[in-house]
Design a protein around this motif. Structure first.
Motif, PDB file in Angstrom:
ATOM      1  N   ALA A  41       0.631  -0.975   0.214  1.00  0.00           N
ATOM      2  CA  ALA A  41       0.080   0.125   0.009  1.00  0.00           C
ATOM      3  C   ALA A  41       0.759   1.021   0.057  1.00  0.00           C
ATOM      4  N   PHE A  42       2.560   0.838   1.024  1.00  0.00           N
ATOM      5  CA  PHE A  42       2.863   2.263   0.641  1.00  0.00           C
ATOM      6  C   PHE A  42       2.955   3.323  -0.272  1.00  0.00           C
ATOM      7  N   HIS A  43       3.235   1.941  -1.399  1.00  0.00           N
ATOM      8  CA  HIS A  43       4.232   1.915  -2.979  1.00  0.00           C
ATOM      9  C   HIS A  43       3.487   2.506  -3.709  1.00  0.00           C
ATOM     10  N   GLU A  44       1.804   1.855  -3.832  1.00  0.00           N
ATOM     11  CA  GLU A  44       0.523   2.779  -4.619  1.00  0.00           C
ATOM     12  C   GLU A  44       0.593   4.567  -3.685  1.00  0.00           C
ATOM     13  N   VAL A  45       0.577   4.211  -3.164  1.00  0.00           N
ATOM     14  CA  VAL A  45       0.184   5.633  -2.332  1.00  0.00           C
ATOM     15  C   VAL A  45       1.108   6.800  -3.009  1.00  0.00           C
ATOM     16  N   ALA A  46       2.598   6.050  -2.545  1.00  0.00           N
ATOM     17  CA  ALA A  46       3.701   6.612  -3.359  1.00  0.00           C
ATOM     18  C   ALA A  46       3.491   7.519  -4.967  1.00  0.00           C
ATOM     19  N   SER A  47       2.537   6.062  -5.408  1.00  0.00           N
ATOM     20  CA  SER A  47       2.810   6.255  -7.165  1.00  0.00           C
ATOM     21  C   SER A  47       1.393   7.409  -7.543  1.00  0.00           C
ATOM     22  N   GLU A  48       0.244   6.912  -6.585  1.00  0.00           N
ATOM     23  CA  GLU A  48      -0.299   7.900  -6.895  1.00  0.00           C
ATOM     24  C   GLU A  48       0.190  10.083  -6.502  1.00  0.00           C
ATOM     25  N   ARG A  49       0.322   9.972  -5.291  1.00  0.00           N
ATOM     26  CA  ARG A  49       1.515  10.980  -5.157  1.00  0.00           C
ATOM     27  C   ARG A  49       2.524  11.080  -5.836  1.00  0.00           C
ATOM     28  N   GLY A  50       3.476  10.447  -6.704  1.00  0.00           N
ATOM     29  CA  GLY A  50       3.682  11.168  -7.248  1.00  0.00           C
ATOM     30  C   GLY A  50       5.187  11.495  -6.570  1.00  0.00           C
ATOM     31  N   VAL A  51       5.260  10.168  -5.116  1.00  0.00           N
ATOM     32  CA  VAL A  51       6.584  10.918  -4.253  1.00  0.00           C
ATOM     33  C   VAL A  51       7.115   8.873  -4.676  1.00  0.00           C
ATOM     34  N   SER A  52       8.198   9.518  -3.548  1.00  0.00           N
ATOM     35  CA  SER A  52       8.975   7.941  -2.854  1.00  0.00           C
ATOM     36  C   SER A  52       8.373   7.097  -2.090  1.00  0.00           C
ATOM     37  N   PRO A  53       7.836   5.522  -2.144  1.00  0.00           N
ATOM     38  CA  PRO A  53       7.639   4.881  -0.764  1.00  0.00           C
ATOM     39  C   PRO A  53       8.164   5.475  -0.033  1.00  0.00           C
ATOM     40  N   GLN A  54       9.580   5.534   0.087  1.00  0.00           N
ATOM     41  CA  GLN A  54      10.394   5.925   1.571  1.00  0.00           C
ATOM     42  C   GLN A  54       9.891   7.450   2.812  1.00  0.00           C
ATOM     43  N   GLN A  55       8.975   7.830   1.646  1.00  0.00           N
ATOM     44  CA  GLN A  55       8.699   9.353   1.298  1.00  0.00           C
ATOM     45  C   GLN A  55       6.841   9.153   3.088  1.00  0.00           C
ATOM     46  N   VAL A  56       6.764   8.509   2.344  1.00  0.00           N
ATOM     47  CA  VAL A  56       5.176   7.805   2.208  1.00  0.00           C
ATOM     48  C   VAL A  56       5.366   7.461   4.055  1.00  0.00           C
ATOM     49  N   ALA A  57       6.458   6.430   4.261  1.00  0.00           N
ATOM     50  CA  ALA A  57       6.308   5.790   5.125  1.00  0.00           C
ATOM     51  C   ALA A  57       6.574   6.315   6.283  1.00  0.00           C
ATOM     52  N   LEU A  58       7.909   7.184   5.845  1.00  0.00           N
ATOM     53  CA  LEU A  58       7.846   8.359   7.331  1.00  0.00           C
ATOM     54  C   LEU A  58       6.838   9.115   7.229  1.00  0.00           C
ATOM     55  N   ALA A  59       6.016   9.909   6.481  1.00  0.00           N
ATOM     56  CA  ALA A  59       4.367  10.080   6.501  1.00  0.00           C
ATOM     57  C   ALA A  59       3.516   9.442   7.503  1.00  0.00           C
ATOM     58  N   TRP A  60       3.603   8.784   7.148  1.00  0.00           N
ATOM     59  CA  TRP A  60       2.690   7.692   8.099  1.00  0.00           C
ATOM     60  C   TRP A  60       2.941   7.463   9.366  1.00  0.00           C
ATOM     61  N   LEU A  61       4.388   7.349   9.694  1.00  0.00           N
ATOM     62  CA  LEU A  61       5.307   7.436  10.885  1.00  0.00           C
ATOM     63  C   LEU A  61       4.364   8.582  11.646  1.00  0.00           C
ATOM     64  N   LEU A  62       5.337   9.676  11.131  1.00  0.00           N
ATOM     65  CA  LEU A  62       4.825  11.021  11.734  1.00  0.00           C
ATOM     66  C   LEU A  62       3.338  11.058  12.063  1.00  0.00           C
ATOM     67  N   ALA A  63       1.984  10.220  11.375  1.00  0.00           N
ATOM     68  CA  ALA A  63       1.221  10.463  11.432  1.00  0.00           C
ATOM     69  C   ALA A  63       0.437  10.252  12.708  1.00  0.00           C
ATOM     70  N   ARG A  64       1.236   8.780  13.154  1.00  0.00           N
ATOM     71  CA  ARG A  64       1.334   7.587  14.087  1.00  0.00           C
ATOM     72  C   ARG A  64       1.573   8.753  15.400  1.00  0.00           C
ATOM     73  N   SER A  65       1.874   9.729  15.700  1.00  0.00           N
ATOM     74  CA  SER A  65       1.282   9.707  16.831  1.00  0.00           C
ATOM     75  C   SER A  65       2.448  11.235  16.904  1.00  0.00           C
ATOM     76  N   PRO A  66       2.009  13.058  17.591  1.00  0.00           N
ATOM     77  CA  PRO A  66       2.946  14.286  17.327  1.00  0.00           C
ATOM     78  C   PRO A  66       4.281  13.557  18.389  1.00  0.00           C
ATOM     79  N   VAL A  67       4.783  12.891  19.254  1.00  0.00           N
ATOM     80  CA  VAL A  67       5.924  12.217  19.875  1.00  0.00           C
ATOM     81  C   VAL A  67       6.767  11.443  18.848  1.00  0.00           C
ATOM     82  N   VAL A  68       6.614  11.582  17.350  1.00  0.00           N
ATOM     83  CA  VAL A  68       7.128  10.077  17.340  1.00  0.00           C
ATOM     84  C   VAL A  68       7.987  11.478  15.919  1.00  0.00           C
ATOM     85  N   VAL A  69       9.704  10.782  16.527  1.00  0.00           N
ATOM     86  CA  VAL A  69      10.790  11.495  15.129  1.00  0.00           C
ATOM     87  C   VAL A  69      11.483  10.185  14.639  1.00  0.00           C
ATOM     88  N   PRO A  70      11.609  10.453  13.048  1.00  0.00           N
ATOM     89  CA  PRO A  70      12.043   8.792  12.271  1.00  0.00           C
ATOM     90  C   PRO A  70      13.376   9.324  12.556  1.00  0.00           C
TER      91      PRO A  70
END
Length: 289
Positions: free
Chosen positions: A230-259
């Motif tokens: 799903a990370f690759h699918e969202v990345a393809s739709e957004r025109g960004v890398s899967p890595q960016q999606v994974a890190l954005a997902w982590l940031l959305a998990r909680s305001p205390v997360v700093v990957p």
């Protein structure tokens, strides 16, 4: 760059994991320094290192020294950069990792790290891993002593359970500011620890945050290709890398997360640093679950 807090200090929402710059198959120093500089240029103000991030025997502190040299050679202001280092693990040179959590060892290790980093105090010092042969309270007590002595400004713990976080908080009080556990799209077994950090106001620093998401899609990268998630699918739709999606997902998990994604080349950290600007929709976050 957006910011989050570790203790009383504001840091970039994405840090740089400097380990790949010193371990097996590390880049030459020119590229390593360029990677640190690319992170700083992108607004990264958190650099994660450790005394055990090295390859060969006799190289203890290789990564700390490299980070210190890179910061010294940088043309801009580095006064707001938080360098977080760790102690309590070792590498004898055969590829294995050891654990030593005795108070004497941790205090000596912190003093040695302080000299290598060339500062008046370590901004964030983290106990790298609990030593099963040493009572947890004794290891954490060494961090308390280092805080009291002014050797370190703040303390963190890594690879820990909820019970260990609770016990450490009782010993260190507000001196404990962070927990660094493994957490990624592929490994999500620190959910309870993350939620405890949220309740206690501790920063949660996921290590290996891109687990399950290959870097091979980035320019100049190599290795096995991971795709079809799903990370690759969202990345393809957004025109960004899967890595960016994974890190954005982590940031959305909680305001205390700093990957703290690792990087061995400038292109990698430049890509990761764009993640805080990627706002995922509720529908996208649901897909990523």
């Amino acid at each position: 760059m957006r910011y989050r807090t570790i203790g009383q200090q504001a840091v970039s929402a994405i840090g740089l994991g400097a380990m790949p710059l010193s371990i097996e198959n590390r880049p030459d120093e020119k590229r390593a320094v360029a990677t640190v500089h690319a992170a700083l240029d992108a607004g990264v103000t958190l650099i994660d290192t450790a005394d055990s991030y090295h390859w060969h025997a006799g190289e203890t502190g290789h990564n700390e020294l490299l980070v210190a040299r890179a910061l010294a050679r940088y043309w801009g202001d580095t006064s707001g950069v938080l360098v977080a280092t760790k102690g309590g693990r070792g590498r004898p040179g055969d590829g294995s990792w050891t654990v030593t959590g005795t108070p004497d060892h941790l205090k000596r290790a912190a003093e040695a790290s302080l000299k290598r980093l060339g500062t008046d105090a370590i901004g964030l010092y983290q106990l790298h891993k609990p030593d099963p042969e040493v009572p947890w309270a004794e290891s954490v007590g060494a961090l308390r002593d280092l805080l009291d002595a002014g050797t370190i400004r703040a303390a963190g713990i890594s690879n820990v359970t909820t019970d260990q976080i609770t016990e450490a908080r009782g010993i260190l009080g507000d001196g404990l500011v962070s927990v660094q556990n493994r957490y990624s799209p592929a490994v999500r077994d620190s959910e309870a620890e993350l939620r405890l950090c949220e309740r206690l106001g501790l920063a949660f620093l996921p290590w290996s945050p891109l687990g399950g998401i290959s870097r091979s899609s980035l320019e100049g990268a190599s290795g096995p290709v991971s795709e079809g998630t799903a990370f690759h699918e969202v990345a393809s739709e957004r025109g960004v890398s899967p890595q960016q999606v994974a890190l954005a997902w982590l940031l959305a998990r909680s305001p205390v997360v700093v990957p703290i994604p690792g990087a061995g080349r400038p292109a990698s950290i430049r890509d990761s640093a764009k993640a805080p600007g990627l706002e995922l929709s509720d529908e996208e976050l649901a897909r990523l679950e």
